[in-house]
Design an enzyme around this catalytic site. Structure first.
Site, short mmCIF file in Angstrom:
data_model
loop_
_atom_site.label_atom_id
_atom_site.label_comp_id
_atom_site.label_asym_id
_atom_site.label_seq_id
_atom_site.Cartn_x
_atom_site.Cartn_y
_atom_site.Cartn_z
CB CYS A 289 6.37 4.81 4.89
SG CYS A 289 7.27 6.31 4.51
CB CYS B 139 -2.40 7.16 5.91
SG CYS B 139 -1.59 7.37 4.32
CB CYS C 287 -0.93 -0.03 1.21
SG CYS C 287 -2.10 1.34 1.25
CB CYS C 288 3.87 2.28 1.98
SG CYS C 288 3.28 2.67 3.64
CB CYS D 181 -1.22 3.96 8.80
SG CYS D 181 -1.91 2.77 7.63
S1 SF4 Z 1 0.49 4.75 5.63
FE1 SF4 Z 1 -1.12 3.16 5.53
S2 SF4 Z 1 -2.76 3.92 4.14
FE2 SF4 Z 1 -0.91 5.23 3.92
S3 SF4 Z 1 0.12 4.40 2.18
FE3 SF4 Z 1 1.05 3.38 3.97
S4 SF4 Z 1 -0.16 1.55 4.40
FE4 SF4 Z 1 -1.29 2.81 2.91
#
Ligand code: SF4
Length: 230
Positions: free
Chosen positions: A220, A191, A108-109, A194
Site C-alpha cells: 500500500c 480495508c 485511495c491508499c 481490499c
Molecule cells: S486498502 Fe483499499 S479502501 Fe483501503 S485505502 Fe487502500 S485502496 Fe482504499
C-alpha cells in the site's frame, strides 16, 4: 522462542531509550501488532500507539482495537483521513475507485492511509512497525533497524525475524486479543473491500488487492518506501 522475545524487548527498550516521546508505534492491530502491543504494555509502556481508521475497515478490526484498549488500558490515537480529500476523491472517481485501476487504488491508499500516517508521524523521529521478513517477497531485504527515507525518520521492525508460528505461539501463551478474521484465513488484514482470505500455500499478503497481482504481491506504500539498512 524466549530468545526472540528477549531480543524484541531489548529492541523496543533501545528504541524507547533513544527516542522517548519522539517514538511512535503505528499499529494496524493485525496478529503481529497485537504481539507488540502486549510486549510494549509489559516492557516499554509509554510508547505512543497510533492507528489509522481508513473509514473502510472491517468490524473485527474495530473490535480488537477496543479489546486492546480495555485489556491494556491503552491510549490509542486514531487518525482519520481528511474528510474534504475523501469527499473530492469519491465525487471524482466513485466509492469503489480502487477496483478500476492501480492508479486509483494508489490514490485511495494515499488519501485514506498515507496522508493520515504522515500526520500520525508528524514530529516523530522514529516509528515501530510489526512487519516480518517472511510475510512477503517484497519484505525480504528489510532489517530490524532502518532509515525510512520516505518519512525521513528511523524505523524499527522488532518482529522482522519472527515466523508466523512464533506470533501465534506468543498470542496463545499470553492470551492476547486478536482480530477474529485471522480465524477465517485472513493472514493480512486491511480495508474490508481490499482484503480477502487466502488458501494454503498462497503468499500471506496475496489476499490484499488480489485483483492486481500480475506483477507480484502489492504493497500500500506504508512499507514500500525506499529503505536502507543501518
Ligand atoms: S486498502 Fe483499499 S479502501 Fe483501503 S485505502 Fe487502500 S485502496 Fe482504499
Amino acid at each position: 522462542m524466549q530468545t526472540k522475545i528477549d531480543e524484541t524487548v531489548a529492541l523496543l527498550k533501545q528504541a524507547q531509550d533513544e527516542y522517548g516521546p519522539d517514538l511512535v508505534f503505528a499499529s494496524s492491530f493485525g496478529a503481529e501488532d497485537v504481539v507488540l502491543i502486549d510486549l510494549i504494555s509489559k516492557n516499554a509502556s509509554g510508547i505512543r500507539v497510533v492507528t489509522l481508521d481508513t473509514g473502510r475497515l472491517p468490524q473485527q478490526t474495530y473490535d480488537v482495537m477496543d479489546a486492546c484498549r480495555e485489556k491494556y488500558g491503552l491510549d490509542i490515537q486514531v487518525f482519520f483521513p481528511d474528510a474534504s480529500e475523501v469527499e473530492l476523491m469519491v465525487r471524482e472517481s466513485g466509492l469503489n475507485l480502487f477496483y478500476q485501476s492501480v492508479k486509483n487504488r494508489k490514490h485511495c491508499c494515499e488519501i485514506r492511509k498515507i496522508h493520515p500516517l504522515k500526520r500520525a508521524l508528524s514530529g516523530a523521529k522514529a516509528w515501530i512497525t510489526g512487519v516480518r521478513r517472511e510475510q512477503a517477497s517484497s519484505r525480504q531485504s528489510m532489517a530490524a533497524i532502518e532509515d525510512d527515507v520516505h518519512f525521513g525518520i528511523k524505523k524499527f521492525n522488532p518482529l522482522i525475524e519472527w515466523r508466523e508460528a512464533d506470533v501465534w505461539e506468543y498470542i496463545r501463551a499470553n492470551d492476547v486479543p486478536y482480530n477474529a478474521l485471522h480465524d477465517q484465513h485472513y493472514p493480512s488484514i486491511g480495508c474490508a473491500c481490499c482484503t480477502r482470505s487466502v488458501t494454503v500455500g498462497e503468499d500471506p499478503r496475496s489476499g490484499r488487492w488480489w485483483w492486481e497481482h500480475e506483477d507480484g504481491v502489492a504493497e500500500c506504500g506504508l512499507h514500500a518506501s525506499p529503505l536502507k539498512k543501518t
